[in-house]
Design a protein around this motif. Structure first.
Motif, PDB file in Angstrom:
ATOM      1  N   ASN A 135       0.825  -1.208   0.000  1.00 16.96           N
ATOM      2  CA  ASN A 135       0.000   0.000   0.000  1.00 16.96           C
ATOM      3  C   ASN A 135       0.863   1.264   0.000  1.00 16.96           C
ATOM      4  O   ASN A 135       0.418   2.321   0.413  1.00 16.96           O
ATOM      5  CB  ASN A 135      -0.945   0.006   1.198  1.00 16.96           C
ATOM      6  CG  ASN A 135      -0.199   0.046   2.521  1.00 16.96           C
ATOM      7  OD1 ASN A 135       1.008  -0.180   2.575  1.00 16.96           O
ATOM      8  ND2 ASN A 135      -0.908   0.331   3.583  1.00 16.96           N
ATOM      9  N   GLY A 136       2.091   1.161  -0.484  1.00 17.30           N
ATOM     10  CA  GLY A 136       3.006   2.307  -0.519  1.00 17.30           C
ATOM     11  C   GLY A 136       4.010   2.164  -1.647  1.00 17.30           C
ATOM     12  O   GLY A 136       3.639   1.916  -2.788  1.00 17.30           O
ATOM     13  N   MET A 137       5.280   2.286  -1.325  1.00 13.22           N
ATOM     14  CA  MET A 137       6.343   2.242  -2.332  1.00 13.22           C
ATOM     15  C   MET A 137       6.725   0.799  -2.662  1.00 13.22           C
ATOM     16  O   MET A 137       7.036   0.016  -1.771  1.00 13.22           O
ATOM     17  CB  MET A 137       7.580   2.994  -1.835  1.00 13.22           C
ATOM     18  CG  MET A 137       7.320   4.459  -1.507  1.00 13.22           C
ATOM     19  SD  MET A 137       6.778   5.432  -2.926  1.00 13.22           S
ATOM     20  CE  MET A 137       8.334   5.678  -3.735  1.00 13.22           C
ATOM     21  N   LEU A 138       6.709   0.464  -3.961  1.00 13.92           N
ATOM     22  CA  LEU A 138       7.133  -0.839  -4.447  1.00 13.92           C
ATOM     23  C   LEU A 138       8.270  -0.644  -5.442  1.00 13.92           C
ATOM     24  O   LEU A 138       8.165   0.180  -6.356  1.00 13.92           O
ATOM     25  CB  LEU A 138       5.986  -1.564  -5.152  1.00 13.92           C
ATOM     26  CG  LEU A 138       4.996  -2.325  -4.302  1.00 13.92           C
ATOM     27  CD1 LEU A 138       3.857  -2.852  -5.162  1.00 13.92           C
ATOM     28  CD2 LEU A 138       5.666  -3.465  -3.571  1.00 13.92           C
ATOM     29  N   GLU A 139       9.341  -1.412  -5.274  1.00 15.99           N
ATOM     30  CA  GLU A 139      10.478  -1.342  -6.191  1.00 15.99           C
ATOM     31  C   GLU A 139      10.530  -2.628  -7.002  1.00 15.99           C
ATOM     32  O   GLU A 139      10.534  -3.727  -6.450  1.00 15.99           O
ATOM     33  CB  GLU A 139      11.786  -1.165  -5.432  1.00 15.99           C
ATOM     34  CG  GLU A 139      12.985  -1.104  -6.352  1.00 15.99           C
ATOM     35  CD  GLU A 139      14.305  -0.949  -5.614  1.00 15.99           C
ATOM     36  OE1 GLU A 139      15.299  -0.596  -6.265  1.00 15.99           O
ATOM     37  OE2 GLU A 139      14.339  -1.185  -4.396  1.00 15.99           O
ATOM     38  N   PHE A 140      10.571  -2.490  -8.332  1.00 19.44           N
ATOM     39  CA  PHE A 140      10.637  -3.618  -9.246  1.00 19.44           C
ATOM     40  C   PHE A 140      12.027  -3.674  -9.866  1.00 19.44           C
ATOM     41  O   PHE A 140      12.539  -2.661 -10.347  1.00 19.44           O
ATOM     42  CB  PHE A 140       9.597  -3.472 -10.356  1.00 19.44           C
ATOM     43  CG  PHE A 140       8.181  -3.503  -9.848  1.00 19.44           C
ATOM     44  CD1 PHE A 140       7.472  -4.690  -9.838  1.00 19.44           C
ATOM     45  CD2 PHE A 140       7.573  -2.354  -9.369  1.00 19.44           C
ATOM     46  CE1 PHE A 140       6.172  -4.731  -9.363  1.00 19.44           C
ATOM     47  CE2 PHE A 140       6.274  -2.382  -8.895  1.00 19.44           C
ATOM     48  CZ  PHE A 140       5.575  -3.576  -8.894  1.00 19.44           C
ATOM     49  N   THR A 141      12.637  -4.848  -9.861  1.00 16.75           N
ATOM     50  CA  THR A 141      13.939  -5.060 -10.480  1.00 16.75           C
ATOM     51  C   THR A 141      13.773  -6.123 -11.556  1.00 16.75           C
ATOM     52  O   THR A 141      13.344  -7.248 -11.269  1.00 16.75           O
ATOM     53  CB  THR A 141      14.984  -5.523  -9.445  1.00 16.75           C
ATOM     54  OG1 THR A 141      15.022  -4.563  -8.382  1.00 16.75           O
ATOM     55  CG2 THR A 141      16.360  -5.638 -10.073  1.00 16.75           C
ATOM     56  N   TYR A 142      14.120  -5.774 -12.792  1.00 20.02           N
ATOM     57  CA  TYR A 142      13.951  -6.668 -13.929  1.00 20.02           C
ATOM     58  C   TYR A 142      15.253  -7.418 -14.229  1.00 20.02           C
ATOM     59  O   TYR A 142      16.332  -6.989 -13.823  1.00 20.02           O
ATOM     60  CB  TYR A 142      13.478  -5.878 -15.149  1.00 20.02           C
ATOM     61  CG  TYR A 142      12.118  -5.251 -14.910  1.00 20.02           C
ATOM     62  CD1 TYR A 142      10.959  -5.949 -15.186  1.00 20.02           C
ATOM     63  CD2 TYR A 142      12.019  -3.964 -14.376  1.00 20.02           C
ATOM     64  CE1 TYR A 142       9.709  -5.395 -14.937  1.00 20.02           C
ATOM     65  CE2 TYR A 142      10.774  -3.403 -14.130  1.00 20.02           C
ATOM     66  CZ  TYR A 142       9.629  -4.122 -14.412  1.00 20.02           C
ATOM     67  OH  TYR A 142       8.409  -3.565 -14.163  1.00 20.02           O
ATOM     68  N   SER A 143      15.135  -8.515 -14.973  1.00 14.57           N
ATOM     69  CA  SER A 143      16.294  -9.357 -15.261  1.00 14.57           C
ATOM     70  C   SER A 143      17.372  -8.627 -16.064  1.00 14.57           C
ATOM     71  O   SER A 143      18.539  -9.003 -16.014  1.00 14.57           O
ATOM     72  CB  SER A 143      15.859 -10.626 -16.000  1.00 14.57           C
ATOM     73  OG  SER A 143      15.166 -10.290 -17.190  1.00 14.57           O
ATOM     74  N   ASN A 144      17.007  -7.548 -16.781  1.00 13.60           N
ATOM     75  CA  ASN A 144      18.001  -6.782 -17.535  1.00 13.60           C
ATOM     76  C   ASN A 144      18.695  -5.716 -16.678  1.00 13.60           C
ATOM     77  O   ASN A 144      19.471  -4.926 -17.182  1.00 13.60           O
ATOM     78  CB  ASN A 144      17.350  -6.132 -18.760  1.00 13.60           C
ATOM     79  CG  ASN A 144      16.295  -5.106 -18.394  1.00 13.60           C
ATOM     80  OD1 ASN A 144      16.067  -4.809 -17.219  1.00 13.60           O
ATOM     81  ND2 ASN A 144      15.634  -4.554 -19.407  1.00 13.60           N
ATOM     82  N   GLY A 145      18.380  -5.696 -15.370  1.00 12.16           N
ATOM     83  CA  GLY A 145      18.999  -4.735 -14.454  1.00 12.16           C
ATOM     84  C   GLY A 145      18.212  -3.456 -14.251  1.00 12.16           C
ATOM     85  O   GLY A 145      18.521  -2.669 -13.363  1.00 12.16           O
ATOM     86  N   GLU A 146      17.200  -3.228 -15.060  1.00 12.43           N
ATOM     87  CA  GLU A 146      16.369  -2.024 -14.938  1.00 12.43           C
ATOM     88  C   GLU A 146      15.548  -2.095 -13.650  1.00 12.43           C
ATOM     89  O   GLU A 146      15.094  -3.161 -13.241  1.00 12.43           O
ATOM     90  CB  GLU A 146      15.432  -1.939 -16.148  1.00 12.43           C
ATOM     91  CG  GLU A 146      14.527  -0.738 -16.148  1.00 12.43           C
ATOM     92  CD  GLU A 146      13.543  -0.751 -17.326  1.00 12.43           C
ATOM     93  OE1 GLU A 146      12.683   0.141 -17.343  1.00 12.43           O
ATOM     94  OE2 GLU A 146      13.627  -1.638 -18.187  1.00 12.43           O
TER      95      GLU A 146
END
Length: 124
Positions: free
Chosen positions: A85-96
């Motif tokens: 319900n707040g800040m979510l950080e997504f990390t993708y396999s390409n490093g983005e």
């Protein structure tokens, strides 16, 4: 549960987290906890979302971690962590990486059929 995305012809089958009643003797609140599994047979993607309960001393509430996997290649394509319900950080396999503040997302009203047109096992 089952979610149909008709415009993409996708069907997602998912489990739900547990809900825990906390502080019932003071100011009560509800906390989600446990693992949720999401699968789409058509795309071959699955996700595991873990809702972390608050430790007895210290810690944060509403924490979540997730992992999205492409099953045919056994590849993890994305990981997520933060508060649901707040800040979510997504990390993708390409490093983005991307950060989303879910509290600032627009609220979209659900589109549902009138009760008279719903089946006996449907629910608003």
């Amino acid at each position: 549960g089952v979610l149909y995305l008709m415009e993409h012809e996708e069907e997602y089958v998912f489990t739900l987290p547990s809900a825990y009643a906390r502080s019932i003797l003071t100011i009560p609140w509800v906390e989600l906890g446990g693992k949720v599994n999401i699968n789409c047979a058509r795309t071959g993607y699955s996700a595991t979302v873990t809702f972390h309960t608050k430790p007895f001393y210290g810690g944060k509430v509403h924490r979540v971690t997730a992992e999205v996997k492409h099953n045919p290649t056994n590849t993890i394509v994305c990981k997520a962590q933060g508060e649901w319900n707040g800040m979510l950080e997504f990390t993708y396999s390409n490093g983005e990486t991307k950060v989303i503040d879910t509290s600032k997302l627009p609220v979209i009203r659900k589109k549902i059929r009138p009760i008279a047109k719903q089946g006996p096992l449907e629910s608003r």
